[in-house]
Design a protein around this motif. Structure first.
Motif, PDB file in Angstrom:
ATOM      1  N   HIS A  85      10.101  55.525  76.471  1.00 18.02           N
ATOM      2  CA  HIS A  85       8.885  56.316  76.297  1.00 18.02           C
ATOM      3  C   HIS A  85       7.707  55.473  75.816  1.00 18.02           C
ATOM      4  CE1 HIS A  85      10.353  60.526  76.840  1.00 18.02           C
ATOM      5  NE2 HIS A  85      11.509  59.899  76.724  1.00 18.02           N
ATOM      6  N   GLU A  86       7.982  54.293  75.317  1.00 14.77           N
ATOM      7  CA  GLU A  86       6.916  53.399  74.855  1.00 14.77           C
ATOM      8  C   GLU A  86       7.523  52.019  74.654  1.00 14.77           C
ATOM      9  OE1 GLU A  86       3.193  52.484  74.341  1.00 14.77           O
ATOM     10  OE2 GLU A  86       3.627  54.624  74.337  1.00 14.77           O
ATOM     11  N   ALA A  87       6.748  50.980  74.956  1.00 12.83           N
ATOM     12  CA  ALA A  87       7.192  49.605  74.699  1.00 12.83           C
ATOM     13  C   ALA A  87       5.953  48.732  74.585  1.00 12.83           C
ATOM     14  CB  ALA A  87       8.100  49.101  75.812  1.00 12.83           C
ATOM     15  N   ASP A  88       5.868  47.974  73.505  1.00 10.37           N
ATOM     16  CA  ASP A  88       4.683  47.150  73.312  1.00 10.37           C
ATOM     17  C   ASP A  88       5.017  45.925  72.468  1.00 10.37           C
ATOM     18  OD1 ASP A  88       2.085  46.419  73.664  1.00 10.37           O
ATOM     19  OD2 ASP A  88       1.272  47.713  72.099  1.00 10.37           O
ATOM     20  N   ILE A  89       4.297  44.845  72.737  1.00 12.01           N
ATOM     21  CA  ILE A  89       4.416  43.638  71.925  1.00 12.01           C
ATOM     22  C   ILE A  89       3.384  43.733  70.811  1.00 12.01           C
ATOM     23  CG2 ILE A  89       4.296  41.120  71.898  1.00 12.01           C
ATOM     24  CD1 ILE A  89       4.914  41.161  74.900  1.00 12.01           C
TER      25      ILE A  89
ATOM     26  N   VAL B   9       8.680  43.318  69.300  1.00 11.62           N
ATOM     27  CA  VAL B   9       8.547  44.413  70.265  1.00 11.62           C
ATOM     28  C   VAL B   9       8.873  45.723  69.567  1.00 11.62           C
ATOM     29  CG1 VAL B   9       9.541  45.458  72.347  1.00 11.62           C
ATOM     30  CG2 VAL B   9       9.053  43.007  72.290  1.00 11.62           C
ATOM     31  N   ASN B  10       8.045  46.712  69.801  1.00 10.04           N
ATOM     32  CA  ASN B  10       8.278  48.057  69.290  1.00 10.04           C
ATOM     33  C   ASN B  10       8.510  48.957  70.501  1.00 10.04           C
ATOM     34  OD1 ASN B  10       8.426  49.929  67.106  1.00 10.04           O
ATOM     35  ND2 ASN B  10       6.426  50.722  67.698  1.00 10.04           N
ATOM     36  N   THR B  11       9.640  49.631  70.542  1.00  5.64           N
ATOM     37  CA  THR B  11       9.955  50.462  71.703  1.00  5.64           C
ATOM     38  C   THR B  11      10.547  51.800  71.269  1.00  5.64           C
ATOM     39  OG1 THR B  11      11.107  50.488  73.838  1.00  5.64           O
ATOM     40  CG2 THR B  11      12.265  49.477  72.013  1.00  5.64           C
TER      41      THR B  11
ATOM     42  N   ASP C 257      14.057  46.674  62.710  1.00  4.79           N
ATOM     43  CA  ASP C 257      14.103  48.031  62.176  1.00  4.79           C
ATOM     44  C   ASP C 257      14.565  48.985  63.258  1.00  4.79           C
ATOM     45  OD1 ASP C 257      13.829  50.039  60.321  1.00  4.79           O
ATOM     46  OD2 ASP C 257      11.665  50.271  60.588  1.00  4.79           O
ATOM     47  N   ARG C 258      15.172  50.100  62.859  1.00  6.55           N
ATOM     48  CA  ARG C 258      15.568  51.149  63.804  1.00  6.55           C
ATOM     49  C   ARG C 258      15.382  52.493  63.124  1.00  6.55           C
ATOM     50  NH1 ARG C 258      22.065  51.292  62.919  1.00  6.55           N
ATOM     51  NH2 ARG C 258      21.830  52.617  61.107  1.00  6.55           N
ATOM     52  N   GLU C 259      15.031  53.484  63.907  1.00  5.69           N
ATOM     53  CA  GLU C 259      14.855  54.840  63.394  1.00  5.69           C
ATOM     54  C   GLU C 259      15.372  55.802  64.447  1.00  5.69           C
ATOM     55  OE1 GLU C 259      13.992  57.602  60.577  1.00  5.69           O
ATOM     56  OE2 GLU C 259      13.577  55.459  60.321  1.00  5.69           O
ATOM     57  N   LEU C 260      16.238  56.708  64.047  1.00  3.40           N
ATOM     58  CA  LEU C 260      16.854  57.660  64.961  1.00  3.40           C
ATOM     59  C   LEU C 260      16.392  59.064  64.603  1.00  3.40           C
ATOM     60  CD1 LEU C 260      19.006  57.815  67.262  1.00  3.40           C
ATOM     61  CD2 LEU C 260      20.704  58.224  65.466  1.00  3.40           C
ATOM     62  N   SER C 261      15.988  59.832  65.619  1.00  2.00           N
ATOM     63  CA  SER C 261      15.591  61.217  65.358  1.00  2.00           C
ATOM     64  C   SER C 261      16.052  62.097  66.520  1.00  2.00           C
ATOM     65  CB  SER C 261      14.065  61.331  65.187  1.00  2.00           C
ATOM     66  OG  SER C 261      13.404  60.953  66.375  1.00  2.00           O
ATOM     67  N   THR C 262      16.363  63.353  66.203  1.00  2.00           N
ATOM     68  CA  THR C 262      16.799  64.291  67.235  1.00  2.00           C
ATOM     69  C   THR C 262      16.333  65.693  66.876  1.00  2.00           C
ATOM     70  OG1 THR C 262      18.690  65.159  68.477  1.00  2.00           O
ATOM     71  CG2 THR C 262      19.055  64.651  66.146  1.00  2.00           C
ATOM     72  N   ASP C 263      16.064  66.483  67.904  1.00  3.41           N
ATOM     73  CA  ASP C 263      15.719  67.884  67.681  1.00  3.41           C
ATOM     74  C   ASP C 263      16.878  68.784  68.114  1.00  3.41           C
ATOM     75  OD1 ASP C 263      15.659  67.786  70.436  1.00  3.41           O
ATOM     76  OD2 ASP C 263      13.529  68.262  70.626  1.00  3.41           O
ATOM     77  N   GLY C 264      18.044  68.174  68.334  1.00  6.91           N
ATOM     78  CA  GLY C 264      19.208  68.923  68.783  1.00  6.91           C
ATOM     79  C   GLY C 264      19.371  68.893  70.285  1.00  6.91           C
TER      80      GLY C 264
ATOM     81  N   THR D  38      17.040  66.498  72.368  1.00  7.58           N
ATOM     82  CA  THR D  38      16.644  65.153  72.770  1.00  7.58           C
ATOM     83  C   THR D  38      16.788  64.212  71.587  1.00  7.58           C
ATOM     84  OG1 THR D  38      15.045  66.094  74.326  1.00  7.58           O
ATOM     85  CG2 THR D  38      14.787  63.768  73.774  1.00  7.58           C
ATOM     86  N   THR D  39      17.368  63.043  71.842  1.00 10.24           N
ATOM     87  CA  THR D  39      17.533  62.040  70.790  1.00 10.24           C
ATOM     88  C   THR D  39      16.661  60.840  71.111  1.00 10.24           C
ATOM     89  OG1 THR D  39      19.811  62.744  70.406  1.00 10.24           O
ATOM     90  CG2 THR D  39      19.184  60.575  69.557  1.00 10.24           C
ATOM     91  N   MET D  40      15.841  60.445  70.144  1.00 11.35           N
ATOM     92  CA  MET D  40      14.923  59.320  70.313  1.00 11.35           C
ATOM     93  C   MET D  40      15.306  58.209  69.348  1.00 11.35           C
ATOM     94  SD  MET D  40      13.058  60.607  72.689  1.00 11.35           S
ATOM     95  CE  MET D  40      11.698  59.457  72.862  1.00 11.35           C
ATOM     96  N   LEU D  41      15.251  56.975  69.853  1.00 13.83           N
ATOM     97  CA  LEU D  41      15.583  55.801  69.055  1.00 13.83           C
ATOM     98  C   LEU D  41      14.399  54.843  69.088  1.00 13.83           C
ATOM     99  CD1 LEU D  41      17.712  54.031  67.530  1.00 13.83           C
ATOM    100  CD2 LEU D  41      18.390  53.165  69.796  1.00 13.83           C
ATOM    101  N   GLN D  42      13.813  54.596  67.925  1.00 15.83           N
ATOM    102  CA  GLN D  42      12.729  53.616  67.837  1.00 15.83           C
ATOM    103  C   GLN D  42      13.327  52.301  67.359  1.00 15.83           C
ATOM    104  OE1 GLN D  42       9.486  54.594  65.229  1.00 15.83           O
ATOM    105  NE2 GLN D  42       8.367  52.712  65.711  1.00 15.83           N
ATOM    106  N   LEU D  43      13.059  51.245  68.106  1.00 13.23           N
ATOM    107  CA  LEU D  43      13.553  49.917  67.758  1.00 13.23           C
ATOM    108  C   LEU D  43      12.387  48.950  67.632  1.00 13.23           C
ATOM    109  CD1 LEU D  43      16.543  49.463  70.264  1.00 13.23           C
ATOM    110  CD2 LEU D  43      16.682  50.112  67.846  1.00 13.23           C
ATOM    111  N   ARG D  44      12.448  48.107  66.612  1.00  9.42           N
ATOM    112  CA  ARG D  44      11.526  46.984  66.489  1.00  9.42           C
ATOM    113  C   ARG D  44      12.394  45.750  66.403  1.00  9.42           C
ATOM    114  NH1 ARG D  44       8.024  45.213  61.660  1.00  9.42           N
ATOM    115  NH2 ARG D  44       6.824  43.535  62.610  1.00  9.42           N
ATOM    116  N   TYR D  45      12.155  44.783  67.294  1.00  8.62           N
ATOM    117  CA  TYR D  45      13.044  43.625  67.361  1.00  8.62           C
ATOM    118  C   TYR D  45      12.290  42.380  67.830  1.00  8.62           C
ATOM    119  CZ  TYR D  45      13.093  44.680  72.381  1.00  8.62           C
ATOM    120  OH  TYR D  45      12.720  44.923  73.676  1.00  8.62           O
TER     121      TYR D  45
END
Length: 198
Positions: free
Chosen positions: A7-11, A17-19, A43-50, A52-59
């Motif tokens: 859904h998003e990816a940027d340097i 990279v944040n995605t 860093d990583r952050e996981l969220s869900t609304d029951g 859809t599950t979204m995973l934000q990664l910075r690497y």
């Protein structure tokens, strides 16, 4: 765990990279695939609304990651998110970009050096149609994309409701009902947009 879409990816300015990824699987499975001590993971952050599950990664990207993302910033093209995984196990993505013809051609040429690339369609960009797809429910998108991938919209038609249902593990009548509603919504929105333009 399975990747569904980017859904998003940027340097970022520091080179990391944040995605933002849409994934499927249990939180335990997802966290196991991305443990906090993973090399290069910041860093990583996981969220869900029951639903859809979204995973934000910075690497810290590999050289290949960086080279893959750079063209998105270099050329005068815009990427339409999400980028959808059509074959998650092989990391095959469907990506829609738009911009001036010469910039798109240069972008595609650059990307061919980094990955196997197949141009599925070249057309005039219609933002209204894109928003209409975004307005569909997750289930409608899933059924519509599966129907498209199975060849339901090819001429001659390559798939039936039964074929799509077998892929989605549901009934053919359910597929038919969802597709009819989806097609009705897309056609109604498209015709309404054209009426407003005239």
């Amino acid at each position: 765990m399975r990747f569904e879409a980017i859904h998003e990816a940027d340097i970022l300015e520091d080179g990391s990279v944040n995605t933002l990824l849409e994934v499927s699987g249990t939180p335990t499975q997802i966290r196991a695939c991305f443990p906090t001590e993973l090399p290069r993971l910041i860093d990583r952050e996981l969220s869900t609304d029951g639903e859809t599950t979204m995973l934000q990664l910075r690497y810290e990207p590999t050289e290949h990651n960086r080279r893959f993302l750079e063209p998105f910033r270099t050329y005068g093209v815009i990427v339409q998110y999400p980028m959808v995984y059509v074959e998650p196990l092989r990391s095959v993505l469907r990506v829609t970009i738009f911009g001036p013809d010469d910039e798109v051609q240069r972008f595609v040429g650059d990307m061919r050096e980094l990955a196997t690339l197949e141009v599925e369609q070249v057309t005039n960009y219609s933002p209204a149609v894109s928003h209409q797809f975004d307005d569909l429910t997750d289930r409608q998108k899933e059924v519509l994309l599966t129907a498209y991938e199975q060849g339901y919209y090819d001429t001659p038609r390559e798939a039936t409701y039964e074929d799509i249902a077998a892929e989605l593990d549901c009934s053919a009548s359910s597929v038919g009902q969802i597709l009819r509603r989806t097609e009705s919504a897309l056609v109604s929105a498209t015709v309404s947009d054209r009426t407003l333009e005239s």
